[in-house]
Design a protein around this motif. Structure first.
Motif, short mmCIF file in Angstrom:
data_model
loop_
_atom_site.label_atom_id
_atom_site.label_comp_id
_atom_site.label_asym_id
_atom_site.label_seq_id
_atom_site.Cartn_x
_atom_site.Cartn_y
_atom_site.Cartn_z
N CYS A 1 0.83 -1.20 0.00
CA CYS A 1 0.00 0.00 0.00
C CYS A 1 0.87 1.25 0.00
O CYS A 1 1.99 1.23 0.50
N ASP A 2 0.33 2.33 -0.55
CA ASP A 2 1.07 3.59 -0.62
C ASP A 2 1.19 4.27 0.74
O ASP A 2 2.17 4.95 1.02
N ASN A 3 0.16 4.08 1.59
CA ASN A 3 0.16 4.74 2.88
C ASN A 3 -0.82 4.03 3.81
O ASN A 3 -1.50 3.07 3.40
N GLU A 4 -0.90 4.48 5.05
CA GLU A 4 -1.75 3.83 6.04
C GLU A 4 -3.24 3.94 5.70
O GLU A 4 -4.00 3.01 5.90
N GLN A 5 -3.65 5.08 5.14
CA GLN A 5 -5.05 5.26 4.76
C GLN A 5 -5.45 4.24 3.69
O GLN A 5 -6.52 3.64 3.75
N HIS A 6 -4.60 4.08 2.70
CA HIS A 6 -4.85 3.10 1.64
C HIS A 6 -4.94 1.70 2.23
O HIS A 6 -5.82 0.90 1.87
N GLN A 7 -4.05 1.38 3.17
CA GLN A 7 -4.05 0.07 3.82
C GLN A 7 -5.36 -0.16 4.57
O GLN A 7 -5.98 -1.22 4.45
N ASN A 8 -5.80 0.85 5.35
CA ASN A 8 -7.04 0.71 6.12
C ASN A 8 -8.24 0.53 5.21
O ASN A 8 -9.13 -0.29 5.49
N LYS A 9 -8.32 1.30 4.12
CA LYS A 9 -9.43 1.19 3.17
C LYS A 9 -9.46 -0.20 2.55
O LYS A 9 -10.53 -0.83 2.44
N LEU A 10 -8.32 -0.68 2.12
CA LEU A 10 -8.23 -2.00 1.51
C LEU A 10 -8.63 -3.09 2.50
O LEU A 10 -9.37 -4.03 2.15
#
Length: 198
Positions: A173-182
């Protein structure tokens, strides 16, 4: 203008690998690290498969600073010359300290067991001899689990290496927000997932 003659720090110096006859090397008499015949055999198997990929570190007089096990394995294979890096400007105290540090620092590393199981499982599935990794059958059984035989004693389960695996996909993931959404999206679809940061 005077030329700067201050030597570069060791971390910035270019390493020169030489090839020495194995009989030029001698063990450090006070080396506190031991090498069992089984470990030397495992190192020898690795050298046969992958080559001598990690040079020996030695003093100018041939005393081994790091690489005792590799030299013993090379001797067992009848190898005549080995790659050597010479610690030419080290003090006796630095050499003695590094003999210990080289072994101790490696011991302090750990394993991400899930990733280790994934890697070993995929290698086993591809037909790779897991002995090449340095893990014994007992190590693998401990990692993947064992089964009991008819008399109740623990016995190796040869199928456990593959059956005990969890199959995973690693998505970067590019960042933590992307990780959480995924992670949310996958969980909504009923897919088991966990977030890791590395």
């Amino acid at each position: 203008m005077a030329k700067n003659t201050t030597p570069k720090p060791r971390s910035e110096r270019k390493l020169v690998i030489q090839h020495w006859l194995i009989e030029q090397l001698k063990p450090y008499a006070r080396n506190s690290r031991t090498h069992s015949p089984a470990q030397v055999a495992a190192i020898a198997k690795s050298i046969e498969q992958f080559g001598f990929t990690n040079p020996v570190l030695a003093a100018e007089d041939g005393t081994i600073i790091a690489g005792h096990g590799r030299v013993m394995a090379a001797q067992s294979l009848g190898i005549k010359t080995v790659p050597v890096i010479v610690a030419s400007d080290w003090s006796e105290q630095e050499r003695r300290a590094y003999v210990i540090a080289d072994n101790k620092l490696a011991l302090d590393a750990g394993w991400d067991e899930e990733l280790l199981k994934l890697e070993l499982g995929e290698l086993a599935g591809a037909g790779v001899d897991l002995d090449l990794t340095g893990f014994s059958e007992a190590d693998l059984n401990k990692l993947f689990g064992t089964v009991e035989d008819d008399v109740g004693a623990k016995a190796p389960d040869t199928s456990a290496q593959l059956e005990g695996l969890s199959y995973s996909i690693v998505i970067r993931c590019d960042n933590e927000q992307h990780q959480n959404k995924l992670l949310e999206d996958l969980e909504q679809q009923g897919i088991k997932a966990e977030a890791l940061i590395s």
